[in-house]
Write a protein that holds these residues in place. Sequence first.
Motif, mmCIF file in Angstrom:
data_model
loop_
_atom_site.group_PDB
_atom_site.id
_atom_site.type_symbol
_atom_site.label_atom_id
_atom_site.label_comp_id
_atom_site.label_asym_id
_atom_site.label_seq_id
_atom_site.Cartn_x
_atom_site.Cartn_y
_atom_site.Cartn_z
ATOM 1 N N ASP A 77 10.085 24.640 -5.946
ATOM 2 C CA ASP A 77 11.394 24.209 -5.434
ATOM 3 C C ASP A 77 11.287 23.517 -4.081
ATOM 4 N N GLU A 78 10.137 23.029 -3.767
ATOM 5 C CA GLU A 78 9.854 22.495 -2.434
ATOM 6 C C GLU A 78 10.805 21.365 -2.014
ATOM 7 N N MET A 79 11.040 20.415 -2.906
ATOM 8 C CA MET A 79 11.886 19.285 -2.550
ATOM 9 C C MET A 79 13.343 19.707 -2.399
ATOM 10 N N ILE A 80 13.756 20.675 -3.197
ATOM 11 C CA ILE A 80 15.122 21.201 -3.076
ATOM 12 C C ILE A 80 15.282 21.903 -1.737
ATOM 13 N N ALA A 81 14.316 22.757 -1.387
ATOM 14 C CA ALA A 81 14.374 23.496 -0.119
ATOM 15 C C ALA A 81 14.340 22.556 1.078
ATOM 16 N N ALA A 82 13.631 21.424 0.939
ATOM 17 C CA ALA A 82 13.535 20.466 2.038
ATOM 18 C C ALA A 82 14.765 19.575 2.146
ATOM 19 N N GLY A 83 15.643 19.651 1.153
ATOM 20 C CA GLY A 83 16.857 18.843 1.175
ATOM 21 C C GLY A 83 16.641 17.386 0.843
ATOM 22 N N VAL A 84 15.554 17.073 0.141
ATOM 23 C CA VAL A 84 15.259 15.674 -0.175
ATOM 24 C C VAL A 84 15.246 15.392 -1.676
ATOM 25 N N GLY A 85 15.603 16.369 -2.483
ATOM 26 C CA GLY A 85 15.622 16.168 -3.925
ATOM 27 C C GLY A 85 16.369 17.271 -4.632
#
Length: 301
Positions: free
Chosen positions: A226-234
């Motif tokens: 869930d890295e991109m979700i957590a980073a707010g970029v995907g």
Amino acid sequence: MGRLTAIVLGSAGGGGYPQWNCLCASCRLAWSGDKRVKPRSQASLAVSADGENWTLINASPDLRAQLMATPQLRPRGGARGSPIAAVVLTGAEIDQIAGLLTLRERQPFALFATAQTHATLDANPIFGVLAADVVTRSVVAPEKPFALPGGLTAELFAVPGKVPLYLEDGGAPAAAEDGSNVGVELTLGSRRLAYVPGAAAMTQGLQQRLADTDVVLFDATLFADDEMIAAGVGEKTGRRMGHMPLDGEGGSLAALAMTSGRRILTHINNTNPILIEGSPERNKVEAARFEVAEDGMEIVL
């Protein structure tokens, strides 16, 4: 017999690192010039057995800059000439095929890919600039070895993945082993190198193939699913994009723990904290005996 040599032309995921429009935590470091991170171009590999004839594994959008940075791939011979004798494609994602347009200057080379990838190229008239009288297109079936210029043997093998994003027909496509996404095994004598820049899952067959390979370069798109979700970029998980995460249950760190050779992580997304030297995530993969690929890295077997 020569030596199997591979040069990492690019080690980043689609968009490169830093990504042109991104200010995620790791990209901020790159934009600021932080010494803990290094810029990276989009993933591809150059391989040779004799140092004269080179094969590209994928042709990224950054190919021209990669050629400029790699002396072994610069022009040679007469007024026109190149040591690039072949290109092997592992799929038809934009970051795998866009660089083919850089190779349009009537330079002879052989283009190897599965039927599915060739069909995608054939359906797009822009790739007609690769003139049929100089670029030989060869359809390769998975599990069937074929010869590359200069003495290398190659074999494509199915890897769970999905069709390119631009070919998705709505909904979430299931990971499949249908030839849309493959890995490449390169052999010279008893030496073997496998390149797998995209993998949605680890199957028993894939695990067995990689177990005793001398060098495995493997998909490291995301550290956490869930890295991109957590980073707010995907809005998509890694698996939804066709990439298994490095960490966690079912991650590639655990799945590749049984391999006996060198394990090198490549196709690293700009959000992935393993890009940052000294980060907890980078320390974790290195403690598990994984290397992190860098552009220009040379591997000799």
